[in-house]
Design an enzyme around this catalytic site. Structure first.
Site, PDB file in Angstrom:
ATOM      1  CE  LYS A 215      -2.588   2.824   2.813  1.00 53.17           C
ATOM      2  NZ  LYS A 215      -4.079   2.937   3.783  1.00 53.17           N
ATOM      3  CD  GLU A 264      -5.856   9.175  10.415  1.00 49.02           C
ATOM      4  OE1 GLU A 264      -6.028  10.006   9.428  1.00 49.02           O
ATOM      5  OE2 GLU A 264      -5.061   8.341  10.228  1.00 49.02           O
ATOM      6  CD  GLU A 308      -7.611   2.858   1.343  1.00 52.43           C
ATOM      7  OE1 GLU A 308      -8.289   1.989   0.259  1.00 52.43           O
ATOM      8  OE2 GLU A 308      -7.599   3.943   1.538  1.00 52.43           O
ATOM      9  CD  GLU A 443     -10.816   7.961  -0.444  1.00 51.63           C
ATOM     10  OE1 GLU A 443     -11.076   6.216  -1.491  1.00 51.63           O
ATOM     11  OE2 GLU A 443      -9.958   8.137   0.357  1.00 51.63           O
TER      12      GLU A 443
HETATM   13  C1  ISJ Z   1      -4.859  10.983   3.697  1.00 47.58           C
HETATM   14  C2  ISJ Z   1      -6.510  11.287   3.629  1.00 47.58           C
HETATM   15  O1  ISJ Z   1      -6.788  10.673   4.644  1.00 47.58           O
HETATM   16  C3  ISJ Z   1      -6.306   9.119   4.943  1.00 47.58           C
HETATM   17  C4  ISJ Z   1      -6.785   8.032   3.794  1.00 47.58           C
HETATM   18  C5  ISJ Z   1      -8.414   7.990   4.428  1.00 47.58           C
HETATM   19  C6  ISJ Z   1      -8.192   6.806   2.929  1.00 47.58           C
HETATM   20  O2  ISJ Z   1      -7.867   6.859   1.916  1.00 47.58           O
HETATM   21  O3  ISJ Z   1      -9.423   6.161   2.645  1.00 47.58           O
HETATM   22  C7  ISJ Z   1      -8.571   8.137   5.148  1.00 47.58           C
HETATM   23  C8  ISJ Z   1      -8.018   8.724   6.015  1.00 47.58           C
HETATM   24  C9  ISJ Z   1      -6.611   9.361   6.145  1.00 47.58           C
HETATM   25  O4  ISJ Z   1      -6.206   8.456   7.212  1.00 47.58           O
HETATM   26  C10 ISJ Z   1      -6.741  12.211   3.176  1.00 47.58           C
HETATM   27  O5  ISJ Z   1      -7.355  13.016   4.039  1.00 47.58           O
HETATM   28  O6  ISJ Z   1      -5.082  13.770   2.967  1.00 47.58           O
HETATM   29 MG    MG Z   2      -8.589   5.528   1.184  1.00 49.43          MG
END
Ligand code: ISJ
Ligand code: MG
Length: 463
Positions: A215, A264, A308, A443
């Protein structure tokens, strides 16, 4: 240390160490707006202000001015540098009997080895300060502390002058009319290196399929332009309205201001109890309760997002096994629902081992696979190679520690750097074998939304 208490609500301490004099004084005050106190420092302490509020809104910290600054530009060892410097300083300023302790607030860069050209001109690899004026809102109580650390022998007059300034700052904050600051309006909107970002997702998934890594988190940046320099207070006010279920943080470094509303937690230590959060796996919120529930259940059942997420659970669990006793980790994730997005969420807790500190946990956890990848070192190498940006403090630890060792750090995502009339916004996502460039791009747009609304930017027509 000779300390005397002037009254039940006024606690003063003075100490001397290696040619330095340390003065601290804490008074209890009637509650005031933390943002108004932050704004009251706009002229006298520009470039030296700090803001923090926990997710539960039970603890708020505002710092104005720098009584003492700790920085490090070490590529390796910056966490331990700050830890050792703080340990020697707080031995002198801790006041066991005081209602609140002096606090050190600041953050770390994501990767000191990333040497790409960067907009992060004022931020060292680690940057922390003890504020001259410290407001703490804890539950229903409010405390204002003064910290003076000086080599001057005749310095009590300087301390008296700080008392006068403190009273002015408190008055300014308490008479501040309303906590309402105008919403900025972006006049320009630029996706930085979009094609490089999309190509990097393909490169990373190819490398994952070749089983060289499992990952890698890849991020991208937006740049907004304004017709005037933004107010950090207005930015904090607006983003806290856009995503209230979050930690709120702000850190000034001269003309620049890094801030955000992040869901977070990286790690909290309170009375030797440690807490962390596994947060990875995302889907948008639904426009109706039924659709929202359907999306959330699909996320819980989705192999790509569960995979993930599991990398993060495995890594944080290992760190807690190493630094804590009685580590507890739920077997299955739940949903963390915030305004625009819902994440897979697993809380982790444990009892800190004797001798272990908050900074040890921050160092061991950074970056979790939610922000770096798995394996960590290989993922960091790939981020350096394929990610088309220098993250600066984005996705890195930001937070506070007090003189007794309690404190809390969050991961600085859903964040932006204000730089004069420009703002840089950052968002990324975990790339695994089943990722596609378009789905990860979509996303990131969902993750940009709260900050874009807060800064008057335009939401993507695709998001
Ligand atoms: C990297 C980020 O978010 C992170 C990645 C996530 C994911 O890929 O699902 C979710 C929450 C965070 O730990 C961001 O918001 O920039
Ligand atoms: Mg994600």
């Amino acid at each position: 240390m000779n300390s005397e208490s002037y009254s039940s609500t006024q606690q003063f301490a003075e100490s001397r160490y290696e040619g330095y004099r340390f003065y601290t004084e804490t008074i209890e005050v009637t509650r005031m707006s933390a943002l108004a106190f932050f704004e009251a420092g706009r002229d006298g302490h520009a470039g030296k202000r700090m803001y923090w509020q926990n997710r539960e809104k039970t603890f708020t910290l505002v710092g104005l001015g720098h009584a003492h600054v700790l920085t490090s530009d070490a590529a390796q060892g910056r966490f331990q540098n700050i830890k050792v410097d703080w340990k020697s300083l707080c031995r002198q300023i801790v006041n066991e009997e005081h209602a609140v302790q002096p606090v050190l607030f600041g953050g770390f860069s994501f990767d000191p080895l990333n040497d790409k050209e960067s907009e992060w001109t004022n931020f060292p690899q680690a940057y922390f300060a003890v504020p001259t004026f410290q407001l703490i809102l804890k539950g229903e109580q409010a405390y204002v502390s003064i910290h003076l650390i000086t080599e001057q022998h005749e310095s009590f007059a300087e301390f008296e002058a700080l008392r006068k300034e403190r009273d002015k700052l408190i008055h300014a904050a308490q008479v501040s009319e309303v906590d309402k600051y105008d919403k900025p309006q972006a006049i320009g909107h630029l996706e930085l290196r979009k094609e490089e970002y999309l190509h990097s997702i393909q490169q990373v998934t190819d490398t994952i399929k070749a089983e060289e890594v499992e990952k890698v988190v890849i991020a991208r940046a937006l740049k907004l332009e304004f017709d005037e320099k933004l107010s950090p207070t207005a930015a904090l006010y607006q983003v806290s309205n856009e995503q209230p279920e979050s930690f709120l943080f702000g850190l000034e470094a001269e003309e620049q201001f890094f801030f955000g509303a992040t869901p977070e937690r990286l790690v909290k230590v309170e009375d030797k109890k440690a807490l962390s959060t596994c947060l990875a796996g995302s889907t948008p919120r639904g426009k109706t309760v039924e659709k929202d529930t359907e999306l959330g259940n699909a996320l819980l059942a989705d192999p790509k997002n569960r995979g993930e997420h599991q990398y993060v659970v495995n890594m944080i669990s290992e760190v807690f096994e190493a630094y804590c006793s009685q580590a507890s980790v739920p077997k299955l994730p739940k949903l963390m629902k915030i305004r625009d997005i819902q994440h897979l969420f697993t809380p982790v807790e444990g009892n800190l081992n004797p001798g272990a500190t908050l900074f040890d946990l921050v160092e061991a956890l950074h970056p979790t696979p939610a922000l770096g990848g798995e394996p960590k070192l290989e993922a960091m190498e790939m981020i350096r190679e394929y990610e088309a940006l220098n993250r600066g403090y984005y996705a890195a630890p930001v937070g506070w520690i007090d003189a007794k060792g309690d404190g809390e750090f969050a991961v600085a995502i859903r964040s932006a750097l204000l730089d004069g009339k420009e703002a840089y916004l950052y968002a990324g996502g975990g790339i695994v074998a089943d990722s596609t460039p378009q789905s990860e791009y979509d996303e990131t747009w969902v993750k940009f939304r709260p900050m874009l609304r807060a800064l008057g930017g335009q939401l993507s027509d695709e998001s």
